[in-house]
Design a protein around this motif. Structure first.
Motif, PDB file in Angstrom:
ATOM      1  N   ALA A 183       0.831  -1.202   0.000  1.00 38.28           N
ATOM      2  CA  ALA A 183       0.000   0.000   0.000  1.00 38.28           C
ATOM      3  C   ALA A 183       0.869   1.257   0.000  1.00 38.28           C
ATOM      4  N   ASP A 184       0.440   2.269  -0.716  1.00 34.46           N
ATOM      5  CA  ASP A 184       1.148   3.543  -0.729  1.00 34.46           C
ATOM      6  C   ASP A 184       1.176   4.106   0.689  1.00 34.46           C
TER       7      ASP A 184
ATOM      8  N   GLN B 147       9.481  -6.328   4.282  1.00 32.03           N
ATOM      9  CA  GLN B 147       8.811  -6.679   3.034  1.00 32.03           C
ATOM     10  C   GLN B 147       9.386  -5.906   1.843  1.00 32.03           C
ATOM     11  N   ASP B 148      10.190  -4.896   2.113  1.00 35.12           N
ATOM     12  CA  ASP B 148      10.816  -4.084   1.072  1.00 35.12           C
ATOM     13  C   ASP B 148      12.188  -4.653   0.720  1.00 35.12           C
ATOM     14  N   ALA B 149      12.646  -4.367  -0.484  1.00 34.77           N
ATOM     15  CA  ALA B 149      13.957  -4.832  -0.927  1.00 34.77           C
ATOM     16  C   ALA B 149      15.045  -4.281  -0.017  1.00 34.77           C
TER      17      ALA B 149
END
Length: 170
Positions: A36-37, A44-46
């Motif tokens: 979600a923005d 969960q992010d790179a």
């Protein structure tokens, strides 16, 4: 004196593709999916390492990449992100990173240890350690630094990919 070198035997191995999920791909990197923005940065992010050079983010156009490979490579200085534009199905052969610290090679240049043209040491992956992942839908892969990879591979005639690596990776 004549030195005879044994030619390498060519072996064909058929691998069944594994669906790339956070769990199935965790030894090689991350599977990044939509969030979600406004969501806060988290696991969960790179988790990128672009600290050893100038990052390069570009659209990579590839043609004629059938579902087979005979070589595999790694990037010793950087994580890499790959994802198909449009979420089309593609495949990637991978093996775990095998970069060695220089202290691990002191006095022991065993038969499997190789020094790259860039200066780092590694052990090439064994054929039985290579896996193939299927990537489908709007997600991309973040490869850990040193992860061996072959591809992207795909069935279409051509595909475009987002690619994030260092400007001097190749």
């Amino acid at each position: 004196m004549v030195k005879m070198e044994k030619q390498e035997e060519v072996v064909t191995v058929k691998l069944r593709a594994i669906e790339a999920t956070a769990e199935s791909f965790k030894e090689y990197g991350q599977v990044i999916e939509a969030s979600a923005d406004g969501e806060e940065f988290g696991p969960q992010d790179a988790q990128l390492d672009l600290s050893r050079g100038i990052p390069r983010f570009y659209v990579m156009h590839l043609e004629n990449r059938p579902l087979k490979f005979s070589t595999i490579t790694h990037h010793a200085s950087v994580t890499q992100c790959l994802g198909s534009i449009g979420g089309h199905v593609w495949y990637l052969g991978v093996a775990k990173p095998s970069i060695l610290d220089s202290t691990e090679t002191e006095g022991d240049m065993g038969t499997n240890i190789v020094r790259s043209h860039c200066g780092h040491f590694y052990v090439p992956p064994a054929i039985e350690d290579v896996r193939v992942f299927k990537i489908a839908g709007p997600k991309f892969l973040k490869l850990n630094r040193g992860t061996w990879h072959a591809g992207p591979l795909f069935k279409a005639d051509d595909m475009d990919f987002y690619n994030l690596e260092l400007s001097n990776t190749n």
